[in-house]
Design an enzyme around this catalytic site. Structure first.
Site, PDB file in Angstrom:
ATOM      1  N   GLN A 109       0.850  -1.193   0.000  1.00 19.15           N
ATOM      2  CA  GLN A 109       0.000   0.000   0.000  1.00 19.15           C
ATOM      3  C   GLN A 109       0.891   1.250   0.000  1.00 19.15           C
ATOM      4  OE1 GLN A 109      -3.524  -0.539   2.953  1.00 19.15           O
ATOM      5  NE2 GLN A 109      -1.841  -1.830   3.694  1.00 19.15           N
ATOM      6  N   ASN A 110       2.172   1.041   0.187  1.00 17.40           N
ATOM      7  CA  ASN A 110       3.097   2.165   0.320  1.00 17.40           C
ATOM      8  C   ASN A 110       3.424   2.775  -1.034  1.00 17.40           C
ATOM      9  OD1 ASN A 110       3.098   1.477   2.997  1.00 17.40           O
ATOM     10  ND2 ASN A 110       5.050   0.386   2.915  1.00 17.40           N
ATOM     11  N   VAL A 111       3.709   4.048  -1.006  1.00 18.91           N
ATOM     12  CA  VAL A 111       3.979   4.779  -2.253  1.00 18.91           C
ATOM     13  C   VAL A 111       5.427   5.286  -2.283  1.00 18.91           C
ATOM     14  CG1 VAL A 111       1.562   5.438  -2.587  1.00 18.91           C
ATOM     15  CG2 VAL A 111       3.036   6.891  -1.175  1.00 18.91           C
ATOM     16  N   ASP A 112       6.248   4.768  -1.325  1.00 18.90           N
ATOM     17  CA  ASP A 112       7.593   5.327  -1.119  1.00 18.90           C
ATOM     18  C   ASP A 112       8.682   4.647  -1.944  1.00 18.90           C
ATOM     19  OD1 ASP A 112       7.559   3.699   2.146  1.00 18.90           O
ATOM     20  OD2 ASP A 112       8.211   2.890   0.227  1.00 18.90           O
ATOM     21  N   HIS A 127      -1.447   1.370  -4.350  1.00 16.33           N
ATOM     22  CA  HIS A 127      -1.855   2.771  -4.226  1.00 16.33           C
ATOM     23  C   HIS A 127      -0.949   3.701  -5.011  1.00 16.33           C
ATOM     24  CE1 HIS A 127      -3.847   1.573  -0.146  1.00 16.33           C
ATOM     25  NE2 HIS A 127      -4.556   1.195  -1.192  1.00 16.33           N
ATOM     26  N   CYS A 135      -0.912  15.004 -14.998  1.00 12.26           N
ATOM     27  CA  CYS A 135      -1.835  16.136 -14.927  1.00 12.26           C
ATOM     28  C   CYS A 135      -3.188  15.670 -14.410  1.00 12.26           C
ATOM     29  CB  CYS A 135      -2.009  16.755 -16.311  1.00 12.26           C
ATOM     30  SG  CYS A 135      -3.215  18.105 -16.303  1.00 12.26           S
ATOM     31  N   CYS A 158      -1.828  22.227 -20.391  1.00 10.43           N
ATOM     32  CA  CYS A 158      -3.270  22.346 -20.681  1.00 10.43           C
ATOM     33  C   CYS A 158      -3.951  23.342 -19.754  1.00 10.43           C
ATOM     34  CB  CYS A 158      -3.946  20.974 -20.553  1.00 10.43           C
ATOM     35  SG  CYS A 158      -4.235  20.474 -18.845  1.00 10.43           S
ATOM     36  N   SER A 197      -2.477  -1.137   9.383  1.00  5.60           N
ATOM     37  CA  SER A 197      -3.596  -1.110  10.329  1.00  5.60           C
ATOM     38  C   SER A 197      -4.799  -1.848   9.764  1.00  5.60           C
ATOM     39  CB  SER A 197      -3.976   0.343  10.637  1.00  5.60           C
ATOM     40  OG  SER A 197      -4.294   1.014   9.418  1.00  5.60           O
TER      41      SER A 197
HETATM   42  C1  BV8 Z   1     -12.002   2.907  -3.427  1.00  8.36           C
HETATM   43  C2  BV8 Z   1      -2.251   6.613  -1.170  1.00  8.36           C
HETATM   44  C3  BV8 Z   1     -13.953   3.065  -4.692  1.00  8.36           C
HETATM   45  C4  BV8 Z   1      -2.121   8.054  -0.961  1.00  8.36           C
HETATM   46  C5  BV8 Z   1      -4.005   5.673   0.237  1.00  8.36           C
HETATM   47  C6  BV8 Z   1     -16.222   2.300   4.439  1.00  8.36           C
HETATM   48  C7  BV8 Z   1     -15.924   0.963   4.542  1.00  8.36           C
HETATM   49  C8  BV8 Z   1     -15.005   0.379   3.674  1.00  8.36           C
HETATM   50  C9  BV8 Z   1     -14.382   1.143   2.705  1.00  8.36           C
HETATM   51  C10 BV8 Z   1     -14.688   2.475   2.621  1.00  8.36           C
HETATM   52  C11 BV8 Z   1     -15.600   3.065   3.479  1.00  8.36           C
HETATM   53  N1  BV8 Z   1     -15.679   4.382   3.159  1.00  8.36           N
HETATM   54  C12 BV8 Z   1     -14.845   4.640   2.130  1.00  8.36           C
HETATM   55  C13 BV8 Z   1     -14.266   3.492   1.783  1.00  8.36           C
HETATM   56  C14 BV8 Z   1     -13.345   3.289   0.732  1.00  8.36           C
HETATM   57  C15 BV8 Z   1     -11.952   3.767   1.146  1.00  8.36           C
HETATM   58  C16 BV8 Z   1     -11.529   3.214   2.483  1.00  8.36           C
HETATM   59  O1  BV8 Z   1     -11.094   2.077   2.582  1.00  8.36           O
HETATM   60  N2  BV8 Z   1     -11.666   4.026   3.543  1.00  8.36           N
HETATM   61  C17 BV8 Z   1     -11.317   3.543   4.859  1.00  8.36           C
HETATM   62  C18 BV8 Z   1     -10.486   4.598   5.588  1.00  8.36           C
HETATM   63  C19 BV8 Z   1     -12.582   3.220   5.611  1.00  8.36           C
HETATM   64  N3  BV8 Z   1     -11.091   3.227   0.127  1.00  8.36           N
HETATM   65  C20 BV8 Z   1     -10.892   3.950  -0.983  1.00  8.36           C
HETATM   66  O2  BV8 Z   1     -11.331   5.050  -1.171  1.00  8.36           O
HETATM   67  C21 BV8 Z   1     -10.077   3.250  -2.060  1.00  8.36           C
HETATM   68  N4  BV8 Z   1     -10.777   3.399  -3.293  1.00  8.36           N
HETATM   69  O3  BV8 Z   1     -12.569   2.223  -2.618  1.00  8.36           O
HETATM   70  O4  BV8 Z   1     -12.577   3.305  -4.587  1.00  8.36           O
HETATM   71  C22 BV8 Z   1     -14.231   3.145  -6.125  1.00  8.36           C
HETATM   72  C23 BV8 Z   1     -14.565   1.989  -6.794  1.00  8.36           C
HETATM   73  C24 BV8 Z   1     -14.832   2.062  -8.121  1.00  8.36           C
HETATM   74  C25 BV8 Z   1     -14.739   3.293  -8.788  1.00  8.36           C
HETATM   75  C26 BV8 Z   1     -14.358   4.443  -8.104  1.00  8.36           C
HETATM   76  C27 BV8 Z   1     -14.099   4.374  -6.773  1.00  8.36           C
HETATM   77  C28 BV8 Z   1      -8.735   3.925  -2.211  1.00  8.36           C
HETATM   78  C29 BV8 Z   1      -7.891   3.623  -0.990  1.00  8.36           C
HETATM   79  C30 BV8 Z   1      -6.481   4.161  -1.225  1.00  8.36           C
HETATM   80  C31 BV8 Z   1      -6.325   5.494  -0.547  1.00  8.36           C
HETATM   81  N5  BV8 Z   1      -4.926   5.918  -0.658  1.00  8.36           N
HETATM   82  N6  BV8 Z   1      -2.734   6.015   0.054  1.00  8.36           N
HETATM   83  C32 BV8 Z   1      -1.057   8.371   0.049  1.00  8.36           C
HETATM   84  O5  BV8 Z   1      -0.291   7.482   0.493  1.00  8.36           O
HETATM   85  O6  BV8 Z   1      -1.013   9.559   0.425  1.00  8.36           O
HETATM   86  S1  BV8 Z   1      -4.416   4.779   1.635  1.00  8.36           S
HETATM   87  C33 BV8 Z   1      -3.386   5.165   2.938  1.00  8.36           C
HETATM   88  O7  BV8 Z   1      -3.777   4.270   3.984  1.00  8.36           O
HETATM   89  C34 BV8 Z   1      -1.918   4.836   2.688  1.00  8.36           C
HETATM   90  O8  BV8 Z   1      -1.643   4.344   1.413  1.00  8.36           O
HETATM   91  C35 BV8 Z   1      -1.645   3.690   3.636  1.00  8.36           C
HETATM   92  O9  BV8 Z   1      -0.810   2.778   3.082  1.00  8.36           O
HETATM   93  C36 BV8 Z   1      -3.009   3.121   3.764  1.00  8.36           C
HETATM   94  C37 BV8 Z   1      -3.198   2.177   4.859  1.00  8.36           C
HETATM   95  O10 BV8 Z   1      -2.551   2.707   5.976  1.00  8.36           O
HETATM   96  P1  BV8 Z   1      -1.352   1.805   6.567  1.00  8.36           P
HETATM   97  O11 BV8 Z   1      -0.348   1.557   5.504  1.00  8.36           O
HETATM   98  O12 BV8 Z   1      -1.934   0.625   7.221  1.00  8.36           O
HETATM   99  O13 BV8 Z   1      -0.705   2.791   7.579  1.00  8.36           O
HETATM  100  P2  BV8 Z   1      -1.266   3.116   9.035  1.00  8.36           P
HETATM  101  O14 BV8 Z   1      -0.562   4.333   9.520  1.00  8.36           O
HETATM  102  O15 BV8 Z   1      -2.762   3.073   9.024  1.00  8.36           O
HETATM  103  O16 BV8 Z   1      -0.815   1.854   9.908  1.00  8.36           O
HETATM  104  C38 BV8 Z   1       0.554   1.612  10.107  1.00  8.36           C
HETATM  105  C39 BV8 Z   1       0.620   0.383  10.987  1.00  8.36           C
HETATM  106  O17 BV8 Z   1       1.986   0.061  11.158  1.00  8.36           O
HETATM  107  C40 BV8 Z   1       0.027   0.613  12.363  1.00  8.36           C
HETATM  108  O18 BV8 Z   1      -0.876  -0.439  12.660  1.00  8.36           O
HETATM  109  C41 BV8 Z   1       1.242   0.561  13.303  1.00  8.36           C
HETATM  110  O19 BV8 Z   1       0.969  -0.147  14.505  1.00  8.36           O
HETATM  111  C42 BV8 Z   1       2.222  -0.243  12.513  1.00  8.36           C
HETATM  112  N7  BV8 Z   1       3.625   0.090  12.749  1.00  8.36           N
HETATM  113  C43 BV8 Z   1       4.168   1.307  12.997  1.00  8.36           C
HETATM  114  N8  BV8 Z   1       5.513   1.181  13.115  1.00  8.36           N
HETATM  115  C44 BV8 Z   1       5.796  -0.142  12.914  1.00  8.36           C
HETATM  116  C45 BV8 Z   1       4.595  -0.833  12.683  1.00  8.36           C
HETATM  117  N9  BV8 Z   1       4.548  -2.155  12.449  1.00  8.36           N
HETATM  118  C46 BV8 Z   1       5.717  -2.821  12.453  1.00  8.36           C
HETATM  119  N10 BV8 Z   1       6.914  -2.234  12.658  1.00  8.36           N
HETATM  120  C47 BV8 Z   1       6.990  -0.901  12.890  1.00  8.36           C
HETATM  121  N11 BV8 Z   1       8.196  -0.321  13.100  1.00  8.36           N
HETATM  122 ZN    ZN Z   2      -2.849  18.735 -18.484  1.00 12.99          ZN
END
Ligand code: BV8
Ligand code: ZN
Length: 254
Positions: A109-112, A127, A135, A158, A197
């Site tokens: 899921q990472n973009v890095d 992602h 654009c 554009c 998460s």
């Molecule tokens: C879509 C890119 C539809 C940008 C990201 C209700 C229910 C279900 C779904 C939905 C809902 N309402 C809305 C939705 C859909 C929505 C969604 O899931 N929302 C959630 C919040 C409820 N999903 C979408 O919108 C997706 N698209 O559904 O489209 C559609 C279908 C057809 C046509 C049109 C549309 C798109 C989802 C993608 C969004 N973009 N990222 C960017 O990075 O800026 S998601 C974003 O969250 C990041 O990419 C990230 O990767 C992702 C998940 O987060 P995590 O990677 O898990 O990171 P987080 O901080 O949460 O957790 C880190 C974990 O690591 C923690 O648990 C921590 O304890 C642990 N940790 C920390 N340090 C360590 C560690 N573990 C081990 N070692 C360590 N050292």
């Molecule tokens: Zn353009």
């Protein structure tokens, strides 16, 4: 501690016997490279912003300068970061499975871009990535943008603005990516979820797909998550320690 060693030993044995392994990673695997995770509080100037609010097309339309600055800051941070032992252990896992004619799929899921820099190949970037910009209006790829950017937002010929090549909330994932990931999750013997998460869909749904298809599932994560009760084995702690440890137990190198 005794309990945890039993879990590690059992998980390592399953990994050793696996013919097909799939891995889903999240921001937690890059935390030890110094990159802030998505839901931990951000630092410095960005502390007052909620990533969930910034990672949307609405935010970009409302304030293209702010969103462009956030993503270019993250791109610069990613470029300045180095892969950690967790990334390297996953690259090693891919090589080990290939050497024994097994199947290995890394889904992130990472973009890095740190998995590829650690040596992983054919990574499924669900992602998108911070490396590519296009654009927002006409879709033209911004192949030659300065890094760091010099204009916020950066205009396209554009008249539109360039946006990062990541998937925002409400945007659909690259179809090829999610289909490949779902097929790997449905057909693997062992599924690892690492540093996520497990709240964002459809990515988090892959863990359920694997579980329902009968795979043994291993969670490596600092905190408990929505899937901690579902997985076969849960290992709590830093992925930079646990992944190399798991690899050493599963595939001992003398
Ligand atoms: C879509 C890119 C539809 C940008 C990201 C209700 C229910 C279900 C779904 C939905 C809902 N309402 C809305 C939705 C859909 C929505 C969604 O899931 N929302 C959630 C919040 C409820 N999903 C979408 O919108 C997706 N698209 O559904 O489209 C559609 C279908 C057809 C046509 C049109 C549309 C798109 C989802 C993608 C969004 N973009 N990222 C960017 O990075 O800026 S998601 C974003 O969250 C990041 O990419 C990230 O990767 C992702 C998940 O987060 P995590 O990677 O898990 O990171 P987080 O901080 O949460 O957790 C880190 C974990 O690591 C923690 O648990 C921590 O304890 C642990 N940790 C920390 N340090 C360590 C560690 N573990 C081990 N070692 C360590 N050292
Ligand atoms: Zn353009």
């Amino acid at each position: 501690m005794h309990e945890r060693n039993d879990i590690l030993t059992a998980a390592a044995a399953a990994l050793r016997d696996a013919r097909s392994v799939a891995v889903l990673t999240g921001a937690g695997v890059s935390a030890e490279s110094g990159l802030s995770t998505f839901r931990d509080a951000q630092t410095g100037h960005w502390a007052k912003y909620d990533p969930m609010q910034l990672a949307t097309p609405e935010a970009f339309r409302r304030d293209p300068e702010l969103v462009t600055r956030w993503y270019d800051m993250r791109r610069q941070a990613a470029l300045a970061a180095n892969p950690n032992d967790g990334h390297r252990a996953l690259a090693e896992m891919q090589r080990t499975l290939a050497a024994r004619d097994g199947r290995f799929t890394l889904i992130t899921q990472n973009v890095d871009g740190l998995h590829a820099r650690a040596g992983s190949t054919d990574v499924i970037e669900l992602h998108g990535s911070l490396r590519h910009w296009r654009c927002f209006d006409c879709g033209r790829a911004g192949a030659d943008l300065p890094s760091p950017l010099t204009e916020f937002p950066t205009p396209c010929d554009c008249g539109g603005y360039m946006r990062p090549g990541v998937v925002w909330f409400g945007e659909s994932l690259p179809t090829g990516a999610i289909d490949r990931a779902a097929e790997a999750a449905a057909s693997c013997d062992v599924f690892l979820t690492v540093g996520t998460s497990a709240v964002v869909y459809p990515a988090a749904g892959l863990i359920h797909v694997a579980h329902e298809a009968g795979a043994r599932t291993i969670e490596i994560n600092r905190d408990a998550t929505d899937v901690s009760e579902l997985v076969t084995w849960r290992l709590a702690g830093p992925s930079g320690d646990l992944l190399p440890h798991l690899m050493q137990l599963a595939f001992p190198t003398d």
